[in-house]
Design an enzyme around this catalytic site. Sequence first.
Site, PDB file in Angstrom:
ATOM      1  N   HIS A 191       0.821  -1.225   0.000  1.00  0.00           N
ATOM      2  CA  HIS A 191       0.000   0.000   0.000  1.00  0.00           C
ATOM      3  C   HIS A 191       0.858   1.280   0.000  1.00  0.00           C
ATOM      4  O   HIS A 191       0.306   2.376  -0.096  1.00  0.00           O
ATOM      5  CB  HIS A 191      -0.929   0.035   1.211  1.00  0.00           C
ATOM      6  CG  HIS A 191      -1.960  -1.047   1.218  1.00  0.00           C
ATOM      7  ND1 HIS A 191      -2.808  -1.279   0.150  1.00  0.00           N
ATOM      8  CD2 HIS A 191      -2.286  -1.980   2.166  1.00  0.00           C
ATOM      9  CE1 HIS A 191      -3.605  -2.295   0.432  1.00  0.00           C
ATOM     10  NE2 HIS A 191      -3.306  -2.739   1.643  1.00  0.00           N
ATOM     11  N   ASP A 225      -2.996 -10.504  -2.268  1.00  0.00           N
ATOM     12  CA  ASP A 225      -3.537 -10.004  -0.999  1.00  0.00           C
ATOM     13  C   ASP A 225      -5.002  -9.603  -1.218  1.00  0.00           C
ATOM     14  O   ASP A 225      -5.383  -9.198  -2.316  1.00  0.00           O
ATOM     15  CB  ASP A 225      -2.723  -8.788  -0.556  1.00  0.00           C
ATOM     16  CG  ASP A 225      -3.069  -8.304   0.844  1.00  0.00           C
ATOM     17  OD1 ASP A 225      -2.334  -8.641   1.780  1.00  0.00           O
ATOM     18  OD2 ASP A 225      -4.062  -7.573   0.982  1.00  0.00           O
ATOM     19  N   HIS A 248      -6.535  -7.068  -0.271  1.00  0.00           N
ATOM     20  CA  HIS A 248      -6.648  -5.636  -0.545  1.00  0.00           C
ATOM     21  C   HIS A 248      -5.895  -5.288  -1.830  1.00  0.00           C
ATOM     22  O   HIS A 248      -4.835  -5.846  -2.098  1.00  0.00           O
ATOM     23  CB  HIS A 248      -6.063  -4.810   0.608  1.00  0.00           C
ATOM     24  CG  HIS A 248      -6.700  -5.077   1.929  1.00  0.00           C
ATOM     25  ND1 HIS A 248      -6.244  -6.050   2.800  1.00  0.00           N
ATOM     26  CD2 HIS A 248      -7.769  -4.499   2.530  1.00  0.00           C
ATOM     27  CE1 HIS A 248      -6.994  -6.058   3.887  1.00  0.00           C
ATOM     28  NE2 HIS A 248      -7.927  -5.133   3.748  1.00  0.00           N
ATOM     29  N   ASP A 279      -4.926 -12.908   3.663  1.00  0.00           N
ATOM     30  CA  ASP A 279      -6.136 -12.353   4.264  1.00  0.00           C
ATOM     31  C   ASP A 279      -7.388 -12.537   3.413  1.00  0.00           C
ATOM     32  O   ASP A 279      -8.457 -12.041   3.767  1.00  0.00           O
ATOM     33  CB  ASP A 279      -5.941 -10.869   4.617  1.00  0.00           C
ATOM     34  CG  ASP A 279      -5.169 -10.090   3.566  1.00  0.00           C
ATOM     35  OD1 ASP A 279      -4.870 -10.648   2.495  1.00  0.00           O
ATOM     36  OD2 ASP A 279      -4.849  -8.921   3.827  1.00  0.00           O
TER      37      ASP A 279
END
Length: 336
Positions: A116, A153, A155, A242
């Site tokens: 990120h 991931d 996200h 995740d």
Amino acid sequence: VPAEEHTQLGHPENPSRIAAIMDVLEASGILANLFLVDPVPVGQKQLTQVHRPAMIEKIRFASSYGGGLLDADTYTTRASYEQARLAAGTTCALADLIIQEEVDNGLALVRPPGHHAELGRVGGFCLFNNIAIAAKHAQVQYGLERVAIIDFDVHHGNGTQDIFYADPSFLFVSLHLYQSFFYPGTGSLDELGKDQGVGTTMNIPLPPGSGDNVYRIFIKQLVEPKIVDFQPELLLISAGFDAHWRDPLASMTLSLTGYAKMIQQLRELAGRVCGGKILFVLEGGYQFQALAYGVLNLANSLMDHDEIIDPLGQAGIEEPDVTFLLKQLRQIHLPS
């Protein structure tokens, strides 16, 4: 790189994540068969190839004054700057070993995570973008013409996308949960790159409940042909665990078995396009059992062990119909 001094009370991204992984790896006996790399700090030149100096200085300055919040989710402590340098530097060191063919493949168990972190902004628990720094380092140090990064991931890897959005020598592919109010809110299917980089960003925005079957289909029918067409010389994977059905921060339904089979698909893909040169870099994963056994299965795969260990089983939830999304994405990215 457990970064034990980079921790904040009650924060989900903390040293216990690496500790849980190491406990399972040690109990399995696999550590004796792994070539372990000593942590090394990233150099300033490598950092500035990917991040703006003002961002680097912001992290250094915050750490020098004892740490604090850099945004609502992302913290620093007195040790965070140096420990983030170790995470990025160790990822680069593993890329070196793979490109120099001293090892076949690699797994960077590092934190703080990175995907990120944008060109000039931290975010989402991330300080320096470990995988982007290693990718750019590989290009500059070894003259690689094409590097591919796949991010699974849960996200969207907005930081990695931001860094390489206009650069056609990097292909970025992200499979992620995409719904209202889910962090970071980017990664729609029409984010394709800009300028010379148009077509070298591929986002796969998946609906809630996507799991083993959905991921398998998209890897096979979309990611594989895109990567084969690009012909990278090195394949880097942002490996977040995740999207597991037990993870508390998301709403996907991947199982440990599904993760292991997806990892095997990606290893086989690397074997086809870049001589097996593949490096997995840890990102998210906040349910410790899913995270630890996910990494164990990944390590087993990298050593060509077929065993899959899945103490958590399946979600038992019907996955969404993604036929139309797959058709849309194939029309955009594989028009021929």
